[in-house]
Write a protein that holds these residues in place. Structure first.
Motif, PDB file in Angstrom:
ATOM      1  N   THR A  96       4.499   5.733  -0.588  1.00 35.94           N
ATOM      2  CA  THR A  96       4.544   5.508  -2.034  1.00 35.94           C
ATOM      3  C   THR A  96       5.948   5.085  -2.454  1.00 35.94           C
ATOM      4  O   THR A  96       6.904   5.155  -1.678  1.00 35.94           O
ATOM      5  CB  THR A  96       4.172   6.792  -2.802  1.00 35.94           C
ATOM      6  N   TYR A  97       6.071   4.673  -3.712  1.00 39.03           N
ATOM      7  CA  TYR A  97       7.379   4.294  -4.264  1.00 39.03           C
ATOM      8  C   TYR A  97       8.332   5.492  -4.250  1.00 39.03           C
ATOM      9  O   TYR A  97       7.946   6.615  -4.559  1.00 39.03           O
ATOM     10  CB  TYR A  97       7.214   3.809  -5.704  1.00 39.03           C
ATOM     11  N   ASN A 277       9.107   0.494  -1.580  1.00 39.58           N
ATOM     12  CA  ASN A 277       7.698   0.403  -1.967  1.00 39.58           C
ATOM     13  C   ASN A 277       7.528   0.053  -3.442  1.00 39.58           C
ATOM     14  O   ASN A 277       6.638   0.571  -4.125  1.00 39.58           O
ATOM     15  CB  ASN A 277       6.959   1.711  -1.662  1.00 39.58           C
ATOM     16  N   PHE A 278       8.405  -0.798  -3.951  1.00 31.86           N
ATOM     17  CA  PHE A 278       8.318  -1.181  -5.347  1.00 31.86           C
ATOM     18  C   PHE A 278       7.282  -2.299  -5.513  1.00 31.86           C
ATOM     19  O   PHE A 278       6.969  -3.032  -4.570  1.00 31.86           O
ATOM     20  CB  PHE A 278       9.670  -1.660  -5.869  1.00 31.86           C
ATOM     21  N   CYS A 279       6.762  -2.422  -6.717  1.00 27.83           N
ATOM     22  CA  CYS A 279       5.786  -3.476  -7.014  1.00 27.83           C
ATOM     23  C   CYS A 279       6.538  -4.736  -7.450  1.00 27.83           C
ATOM     24  O   CYS A 279       7.624  -4.658  -8.011  1.00 27.83           O
ATOM     25  CB  CYS A 279       4.844  -3.050  -8.119  1.00 27.83           C
ATOM     26  N   GLY A 280       5.952  -5.871  -7.190  1.00 28.88           N
ATOM     27  CA  GLY A 280       6.560  -7.137  -7.614  1.00 28.88           C
ATOM     28  C   GLY A 280       7.250  -7.823  -6.464  1.00 28.88           C
ATOM     29  O   GLY A 280       7.313  -7.345  -5.346  1.00 28.88           O
ATOM     30  N   SER A 281       7.820  -8.974  -6.777  1.00 34.75           N
ATOM     31  CA  SER A 281       8.450  -9.810  -5.749  1.00 34.75           C
ATOM     32  C   SER A 281       9.840  -9.324  -5.416  1.00 34.75           C
ATOM     33  O   SER A 281      10.447  -8.592  -6.169  1.00 34.75           O
ATOM     34  CB  SER A 281       8.516 -11.252  -6.218  1.00 34.75           C
TER      35      SER A 281
END
Length: 281
Positions: A96-97, A277-281
């Motif tokens: 997870t993040y 584990n971050f979202c996005g580019s």
């Protein structure tokens, strides 16, 4: 690996004391835990009692851990041992993040390599100076008149929303819970206006560092920040806390402020925060 119990946490705290300033963040977390401050962390080491790596991580058995941003902190005297633990053992939940905060910036390449091996994305969150005040006699306190002194107070829970909406990393429910926890359990200091409302304030994070220093725009230029840092440094020293802070590299105003008050920096050491584990580019 070994999860430390209460008695072992006290021993580990005394060991970390010998490795200032690099060990300050993990020391601060243990300092708070050993004085019964609420915590959602558990502490592991590679070996005991002679450890080379100590990691503070979210306690999977603590249900409150889900209420806060997932954060990890560590101190290591051996990068190879640290690398091995991160790759071969379940020292960190990579699914997870999470943030690793306040680590030695010289470990950046290793952490990127490990996250690539774990097939997890990673990126720099921020790079910081670590400033600390090992001796209260080094504090260069500004003069304070009696009128201003009478307006120095502590924050209370009615001020959580004000602090949250002005905090760079706040403004949401998670930030609100974090600030609520800090005001409830750690020292804080503020300067109030004629109606008793805070116009400038400083808090202490759960790792015992000074932070969230802020003055409302219409009250700036009056020297409030210097007064607050000085007052908090004296209080923390008197109560046995470490006195230190992390200042983001681009925040030259705060850096100059703390240096002008007598805070020191190890020129060979910089710290950093990474997120994984971050979202996005």
């Amino acid at each position: 690996m070994k999860v430390l119990n209460k008695d072992e946490l006290k021993i580990a705290e005394s060991v970390l004391l010998k490795h200032f300033p690099k060990s300050l963040k993990v020391y601060g977390l243990l300092y708070a835990m050993n004085r019964n401050k609420p915590s959602t962390l558990e502490v592991i080491v590679d070996t005991w009692p002679d450890f080379k790596v100590i990691i503070c991580r979210p306690d999977p058995k603590n249900k409150r851990a889900l209420e806060f941003r997932k954060k990890v902190a560590y101190y290591s005297t051996d990068e190879q041992v640290l690398r091995r633990i991160l790759i071969e053992e379940n020292a960190i939940d990579w699914s997870t993040y999470f943030l690793i905060g306040g680590f030695d910036v010289s470990h950046s390449s290793m952490l990127k390599e490990v996250s690539a091996y774990r097939e997890v994305n990673s990126r720099d969150f921020t790079s910081v100076h670590l400033l600390y005040l090992p001796d209260p006699s080094h504090l260069l306190s500004p003069p304070i008149d009696s009128e201003l002194e009478s307006r120095i107070s502590s924050l209370n829970l009615s001020h959580v929303e004000l602090v949250n909406k002005t905090w760079k990393f706040g403004g949401n429910a998670q930030g609100y819970r974090n600030i609520q926890n800090l005001i409830s359990n750690f020292p804080s200091c503020c300067i109030t206006d004629g109606q008793g409302q805070p116009v400038s304030w400083i808090l202490v994070y759960d790792y015992c560092a000074l932070g969230m220093l802020y003055t409302l725009p219409e009250h700036r230029g009056k020297g409030y920040a210097k007064v607050l840092v000085s007052a908090m440094a004296k209080r923390l020293h008197a109560e046995g806390y470490p006195v230190y802070c992390f200042i983001e590299e681009e925040n030259t105003v705060s850096y100059r402020l703390f240096k002008s008050l007598g805070f020191s920096e190890d020129p060979s050491y910089k710290a950093a925060w990474f997120e994984f584990n971050f979202c996005g580019s």
